[in-house]
Design a protein around this motif. Structure first.
Motif, PDB file in Angstrom:
ATOM      1  N   GLY A 138     -55.367 -34.244 -46.910  1.00  0.00           N
ATOM      2  CA  GLY A 138     -56.487 -33.314 -46.875  1.00  0.00           C
ATOM      3  C   GLY A 138     -56.166 -32.000 -46.206  1.00  0.00           C
ATOM      4  O   GLY A 138     -56.867 -31.579 -45.281  1.00  0.00           O
ATOM      5  N   LEU A 139     -55.128 -31.326 -46.664  1.00  0.00           N
ATOM      6  CA  LEU A 139     -54.735 -30.062 -46.050  1.00  0.00           C
ATOM      7  C   LEU A 139     -55.757 -28.977 -46.396  1.00  0.00           C
ATOM      8  O   LEU A 139     -56.094 -28.769 -47.563  1.00  0.00           O
ATOM      9  N   ARG A 140     -56.227 -28.273 -45.375  1.00  0.00           N
ATOM     10  CA  ARG A 140     -57.211 -27.212 -45.585  1.00  0.00           C
ATOM     11  C   ARG A 140     -56.769 -25.963 -44.840  1.00  0.00           C
ATOM     12  O   ARG A 140     -56.348 -26.024 -43.680  1.00  0.00           O
ATOM     13  N   ALA A 141     -56.877 -24.831 -45.519  1.00  0.00           N
ATOM     14  CA  ALA A 141     -56.585 -23.551 -44.882  1.00  0.00           C
ATOM     15  C   ALA A 141     -57.889 -22.834 -44.572  1.00  0.00           C
ATOM     16  O   ALA A 141     -58.932 -23.125 -45.171  1.00  0.00           O
ATOM     17  N   ASN A 142     -57.829 -21.920 -43.643  1.00  0.00           N
ATOM     18  CA  ASN A 142     -58.983 -21.076 -43.332  1.00  0.00           C
ATOM     19  C   ASN A 142     -59.023 -19.963 -44.377  1.00  0.00           C
ATOM     20  O   ASN A 142     -58.285 -18.978 -44.291  1.00  0.00           O
ATOM     21  N   ARG A 143     -59.885 -20.115 -45.365  1.00  0.00           N
ATOM     22  CA  ARG A 143     -59.849 -19.211 -46.516  1.00  0.00           C
ATOM     23  C   ARG A 143     -60.216 -17.772 -46.156  1.00  0.00           C
ATOM     24  O   ARG A 143     -59.795 -16.838 -46.829  1.00  0.00           O
ATOM     25  N   ASN A 144     -60.989 -17.586 -45.092  1.00  0.00           N
ATOM     26  CA  ASN A 144     -61.300 -16.219 -44.661  1.00  0.00           C
ATOM     27  C   ASN A 144     -60.033 -15.498 -44.211  1.00  0.00           C
ATOM     28  O   ASN A 144     -59.813 -14.330 -44.543  1.00  0.00           O
ATOM     29  N   GLY A 145     -59.201 -16.200 -43.443  1.00  0.00           N
ATOM     30  CA  GLY A 145     -57.966 -15.587 -42.967  1.00  0.00           C
ATOM     31  C   GLY A 145     -56.992 -15.306 -44.098  1.00  0.00           C
ATOM     32  O   GLY A 145     -56.387 -14.237 -44.168  1.00  0.00           O
ATOM     33  N   VAL A 146     -56.830 -16.280 -45.001  1.00  0.00           N
ATOM     34  CA  VAL A 146     -55.912 -16.099 -46.133  1.00  0.00           C
ATOM     35  C   VAL A 146     -56.378 -14.945 -47.010  1.00  0.00           C
ATOM     36  O   VAL A 146     -55.570 -14.135 -47.486  1.00  0.00           O
ATOM     37  N   SER A 147     -57.686 -14.848 -47.233  1.00  0.00           N
ATOM     38  CA  SER A 147     -58.223 -13.747 -48.041  1.00  0.00           C
ATOM     39  C   SER A 147     -57.905 -12.394 -47.402  1.00  0.00           C
ATOM     40  O   SER A 147     -57.557 -11.428 -48.107  1.00  0.00           O
ATOM     41  N   THR A 148     -58.014 -12.318 -46.080  1.00  0.00           N
ATOM     42  CA  THR A 148     -57.692 -11.066 -45.389  1.00  0.00           C
ATOM     43  C   THR A 148     -56.219 -10.719 -45.550  1.00  0.00           C
ATOM     44  O   THR A 148     -55.871  -9.558 -45.817  1.00  0.00           O
ATOM     45  N   TYR A 149     -55.354 -11.713 -45.379  1.00  0.00           N
ATOM     46  CA  TYR A 149     -53.925 -11.479 -45.573  1.00  0.00           C
ATOM     47  C   TYR A 149     -53.635 -10.966 -46.980  1.00  0.00           C
ATOM     48  O   TYR A 149     -52.873 -10.007 -47.166  1.00  0.00           O
ATOM     49  N   LEU A 150     -54.229 -11.617 -47.984  1.00  0.00           N
ATOM     50  CA  LEU A 150     -53.946 -11.230 -49.363  1.00  0.00           C
ATOM     51  C   LEU A 150     -54.448  -9.827 -49.673  1.00  0.00           C
ATOM     52  O   LEU A 150     -53.799  -9.069 -50.400  1.00  0.00           O
ATOM     53  N   GLY A 151     -55.616  -9.472 -49.134  1.00  0.00           N
ATOM     54  CA  GLY A 151     -56.091  -8.109 -49.324  1.00  0.00           C
ATOM     55  C   GLY A 151     -55.119  -7.092 -48.754  1.00  0.00           C
ATOM     56  O   GLY A 151     -54.827  -6.059 -49.387  1.00  0.00           O
ATOM     57  N   MET A 152     -54.594  -7.371 -47.568  1.00  0.00           N
ATOM     58  CA  MET A 152     -53.592  -6.493 -46.956  1.00  0.00           C
ATOM     59  C   MET A 152     -52.328  -6.424 -47.813  1.00  0.00           C
ATOM     60  O   MET A 152     -51.770  -5.341 -48.044  1.00  0.00           O
ATOM     61  N   LEU A 153     -51.881  -7.569 -48.292  1.00  0.00           N
ATOM     62  CA  LEU A 153     -50.626  -7.611 -49.056  1.00  0.00           C
ATOM     63  C   LEU A 153     -50.746  -6.875 -50.387  1.00  0.00           C
ATOM     64  O   LEU A 153     -49.791  -6.206 -50.813  1.00  0.00           O
ATOM     65  N   ILE A 154     -51.876  -7.005 -51.056  1.00  0.00           N
ATOM     66  CA  ILE A 154     -52.044  -6.304 -52.327  1.00  0.00           C
ATOM     67  C   ILE A 154     -51.870  -4.800 -52.135  1.00  0.00           C
ATOM     68  O   ILE A 154     -51.163  -4.131 -52.908  1.00  0.00           O
ATOM     69  N   VAL A 155     -52.479  -4.259 -51.092  1.00  0.00           N
ATOM     70  CA  VAL A 155     -52.396  -2.817 -50.847  1.00  0.00           C
ATOM     71  C   VAL A 155     -51.006  -2.421 -50.341  1.00  0.00           C
ATOM     72  O   VAL A 155     -50.389  -1.471 -50.849  1.00  0.00           O
ATOM     73  N   THR A 285     -38.568 -20.347 -41.101  1.00  0.00           N
ATOM     74  CA  THR A 285     -38.771 -21.328 -42.159  1.00  0.00           C
ATOM     75  C   THR A 285     -38.900 -22.727 -41.571  1.00  0.00           C
ATOM     76  O   THR A 285     -39.776 -23.515 -41.961  1.00  0.00           O
ATOM     77  N   ILE A 286     -38.017 -23.041 -40.639  1.00  0.00           N
ATOM     78  CA  ILE A 286     -38.062 -24.354 -39.991  1.00  0.00           C
ATOM     79  C   ILE A 286     -39.375 -24.529 -39.233  1.00  0.00           C
ATOM     80  O   ILE A 286     -40.012 -25.587 -39.287  1.00  0.00           O
ATOM     81  N   THR A 287     -39.808 -23.469 -38.528  1.00  0.00           N
ATOM     82  CA  THR A 287     -41.081 -23.514 -37.814  1.00  0.00           C
ATOM     83  C   THR A 287     -42.240 -23.754 -38.776  1.00  0.00           C
ATOM     84  O   THR A 287     -43.170 -24.523 -38.492  1.00  0.00           O
ATOM     85  N   THR A 288     -42.195 -23.100 -39.934  1.00  0.00           N
ATOM     86  CA  THR A 288     -43.276 -23.239 -40.917  1.00  0.00           C
ATOM     87  C   THR A 288     -43.344 -24.652 -41.473  1.00  0.00           C
ATOM     88  O   THR A 288     -44.434 -25.229 -41.602  1.00  0.00           O
ATOM     89  N   VAL A 289     -42.188 -25.225 -41.815  1.00  0.00           N
ATOM     90  CA  VAL A 289     -42.176 -26.595 -42.342  1.00  0.00           C
ATOM     91  C   VAL A 289     -42.678 -27.575 -41.290  1.00  0.00           C
ATOM     92  O   VAL A 289     -43.432 -28.523 -41.594  1.00  0.00           O
ATOM     93  N   ARG A 290     -42.298 -27.370 -40.028  1.00  0.00           N
ATOM     94  CA  ARG A 290     -42.797 -28.233 -38.952  1.00  0.00           C
ATOM     95  C   ARG A 290     -44.316 -28.149 -38.846  1.00  0.00           C
ATOM     96  O   ARG A 290     -44.998 -29.166 -38.664  1.00  0.00           O
ATOM     97  N   ALA A 291     -44.844 -26.932 -38.950  1.00  0.00           N
ATOM     98  CA  ALA A 291     -46.295 -26.760 -38.877  1.00  0.00           C
ATOM     99  C   ALA A 291     -46.982 -27.500 -40.020  1.00  0.00           C
ATOM    100  O   ALA A 291     -48.024 -28.147 -39.831  1.00  0.00           O
ATOM    101  N   SER A 292     -46.406 -27.436 -41.210  1.00  0.00           N
ATOM    102  CA  SER A 292     -46.990 -28.119 -42.356  1.00  0.00           C
ATOM    103  C   SER A 292     -46.952 -29.633 -42.180  1.00  0.00           C
ATOM    104  O   SER A 292     -47.914 -30.333 -42.497  1.00  0.00           O
ATOM    105  N   LEU A 293     -45.849 -30.137 -41.659  1.00  0.00           N
ATOM    106  CA  LEU A 293     -45.738 -31.576 -41.418  1.00  0.00           C
ATOM    107  C   LEU A 293     -46.752 -32.046 -40.385  1.00  0.00           C
ATOM    108  O   LEU A 293     -47.163 -33.206 -40.384  1.00  0.00           O
ATOM    109  N   SER A 294     -47.166 -31.134 -39.502  1.00  0.00           N
ATOM    110  CA  SER A 294     -48.185 -31.466 -38.509  1.00  0.00           C
ATOM    111  C   SER A 294     -49.598 -31.265 -39.042  1.00  0.00           C
ATOM    112  O   SER A 294     -50.566 -31.496 -38.313  1.00  0.00           O
ATOM    113  N   GLY A 295     -49.708 -30.825 -40.291  1.00  0.00           N
ATOM    114  CA  GLY A 295     -51.018 -30.610 -40.891  1.00  0.00           C
ATOM    115  C   GLY A 295     -51.663 -29.289 -40.534  1.00  0.00           C
ATOM    116  O   GLY A 295     -52.849 -29.093 -40.795  1.00  0.00           O
ATOM    117  N   GLU A 296     -50.886 -28.352 -39.950  1.00  0.00           N
ATOM    118  CA  GLU A 296     -51.431 -27.057 -39.524  1.00  0.00           C
ATOM    119  C   GLU A 296     -51.249 -26.031 -40.642  1.00  0.00           C
ATOM    120  O   GLU A 296     -50.369 -25.180 -40.594  1.00  0.00           O
TER     121      GLU A 296
END
Length: 379
Positions: A138-155, A285-296
């Motif tokens: 049941g992995l869930r992201a904070n969609r408000n934060g991801v949406s903000t990131y994507l808006g920044m990245l598009i521009v 990258t290693i830090t990111t994979v560890r975070a995912s394995l922890s469900g973060e």
């Protein structure tokens, strides 16, 4: 904690080893400068280059380790911000070393940032979602934060890769346009940081079903943490800087040897940018994979999307500034195939993180898109 205990907790054997290795390698290169001045035999060139890259990677791991300790103390989004800014600083250092080194490297910034975009948003996120999705259902992201990131990245990515073809000459911004873009991007990025650390801080924290529980312990404010752990934070920051300096000093020799080696191989020009991106982002990258394995999952987004926002928001203005100061042409306009891949990546990211639950299939599609990018590089 006494001063001696603090020193032992910060200056571990691994930290000391990284410091000694980095500075000793720089001293060795200074001593061997006359021998390295001329063209080296090909085996010796690759051996020396491999040794320098290894030392840079070891020091980069040290930088990320200290940034992670700071992140643990400060909490999100402050901690992750320290980590992503450290990575962005290392990338700027390596790109600047190549730009200011021998040879013509008009596209190194474009190739590096494009490679970082594909590696972060497809390979790293893909692997992280596969690994985390197989362990957690049941992995869930904070969609408000991801949406903000994507808006920044598009521009920011449009400013980096699309607008130079429209507002510049031969894919490079004219000086007046470059100055305008530097100011606009920096202002937007600073505003983003102020919102991320202030009113919208909750958008970049993990989705927690227990957040409304009355017995949930309150986390100390950043100000209180700075006061309570001031000595440790200062010590780790100084150690982080001491590990960054060897990267700065070694990057010039790495750039020179890398330029020579890829020239002898007849490798694609973009490969230099890909190698820089891989060196820079390997520790995170290693830090990111560890975070995912922890469900973060939100930490995965903060590390990856946040790093890319920092890259586009800091690296592009930095290289444009270097180009203006040194009179070098900085070609940023991307090819149609890479713009297509970038657009597909942003659309896929929107589809992935808009889902209520993330799963390994989301990750597999991102990895597939990265493979297509590598095909385009060597086509």
């Amino acid at each position: 904690m006494t001063r001696s205990d603090l020193l032992r907790s910060v200056m571990t054997r691994t930290a000391v080893f990284r410091l000694v290795l980095g500075w000793a390698s720089f001293a060795a290169l200074l001593a061997l400068a006359p021998q390295l001045a001329g063209p080296l035999p090909t085996p010796m060139l690759w051996l020396t280059l491999a040794a320098i890259v290894t030392v840079i990677a070891v020091c980069a791991f040290g930088v990320v380790t200290e940034a992670e300790h700071l992140a643990h103390r400060l909490g999100d989004p402050y901690g992750t911000l320290v980590l992503t800014l450290s990575i962005a600083a290392i990338e700027v250092i390596l790109i600047a070393a190549v730009m200011l080194g021998p040879g013509e490297h008009h596209t190194i910034a474009r190739d590096s940032v494009m490679a970082v975009s594909m590696i972060i948003m497809n390979l790293v996120i893909g692997v992280a979602l596969i690994a985390g999705g197989l362990r957690h259902s049941g992995l869930r992201a904070n969609r408000n934060g991801v949406s903000t990131y994507l808006g920044m990245l598009i521009v920011l990515l449009a400013v980096a890769f699309a607008f130079p073809a429209l507002l510049g000459d031969a894919g490079a911004y004219a000086p007046a346009a470059a100055i305008t873009m530097i100011v606009l991007v920096v202002l937007l990025y600073v505003f983003f940081l102020l919102r991320q650390m202030g009113a919208q801080k909750a958008d970049f924290q993990e989705v927690d079903a227990r957040r409304d529980a009355v017995d949930a312990p309150a986390r100390a404010s950043v100000g209180a943490v700075l006061v309570e752990h001031r000595a440790e934070l200062i010590a780790r920051t100084l150690l982080l800087l001491a590990l960054v300096l060897p990267i700065v000093l070694l990057s010039h020799d790495m750039a020179t040897l890398l330029d020579d080696g890829l020239g002898r191989l007849g490798a694609p020009v973009a490969l230099s940018g890909i190698l820089i991106a891989m060196i820079v982002f390997l520790p995170e990258t290693i830090t990111t994979v560890r975070a995912s394995l922890s469900g973060e999952v939100q930490r995965v987004s903060n590390l990856c999307h946040g790093a890319l926002v920092s890259t586009a928001g800091l690296t592009i203005p930095a290289v444009l500034t270097i180009g203006l100061i040194t009179g070098q042409t900085v070609v940023l306009a991307e090819s149609p195939i890479n713009l297509l891949l970038l657009g597909l990546t942003l659309l896929l990211t929107m589809a992935t993180f808009s889902a209520r639950r993330l799963n390994p299939l989301h990750g597999a599609t991102h990895v597939m898109l990265f493979v297509l990018y590598m095909f385009s590089v060597f086509a």
